[in-house]
Design an enzyme around this catalytic site. Sequence first.
Site, PDB file in Angstrom:
ATOM      1  N   CYS A  62      20.541   6.906  31.279  1.00  0.00           N
ATOM      2  CA  CYS A  62      21.285   7.877  32.071  1.00  0.00           C
ATOM      3  C   CYS A  62      22.186   8.671  31.138  1.00  0.00           C
ATOM      4  O   CYS A  62      22.978   8.079  30.386  1.00  0.00           O
ATOM      5  CB  CYS A  62      22.110   7.173  33.143  1.00  0.00           C
ATOM      6  SG  CYS A  62      23.206   8.295  34.056  1.00  0.00           S
TER       7      CYS A  62
ATOM      8  N   ASP B 271      17.771   3.462  32.741  1.00  0.00           N
ATOM      9  CA  ASP B 271      17.057   3.878  33.950  1.00  0.00           C
ATOM     10  C   ASP B 271      15.618   3.403  33.809  1.00  0.00           C
ATOM     11  O   ASP B 271      15.002   3.556  32.752  1.00  0.00           O
ATOM     12  CB  ASP B 271      17.065   5.401  34.104  1.00  0.00           C
ATOM     13  CG  ASP B 271      18.392   5.931  34.616  1.00  0.00           C
ATOM     14  OD1 ASP B 271      19.053   5.213  35.392  1.00  0.00           O
ATOM     15  OD2 ASP B 271      18.747   7.061  34.245  1.00  0.00           O
TER      16      ASP B 271
END
Length: 135
Positions: A53, A60
Amino acid sequence: MTTPSDEPTTILNQNYLGTTGSTEFDGLDTFDVEHLTMLNAVTFETDEFTSVCPVTGQPDYATVIINYRPIAFAVESKSLKLFLMTFRNKGHFAEALADIICRTIHDAVLPEYVKVTIKQKPRGGVALDAVAEWY
């Protein structure tokens, strides 16, 4: 007698396989598919895609689905895997990832169409699907 599909496949653009480490791998190897007259579509899917992220630095996790219709060239699958691994330490939003991957596939093989879907795993109860297409 050989038919066109019996012809050996040659990797035409082998610039990336055999490189050490995924951080230097920034492209795709391709091979000729013009002689495969019945080939209509190619789909790659992996649920092992990771990135970071750009806001929080948290990892992520996502599923990536790539669907394209080759005209003359196709993407070599191991080079695609290595290419996707380069994102594991890079900060990108899912929308940008879909766009980057779509453009890279397009530029490598100039397909009739390409569609990339990023299905980001939920964080904080929110899932995200980002789609980039080129026709």
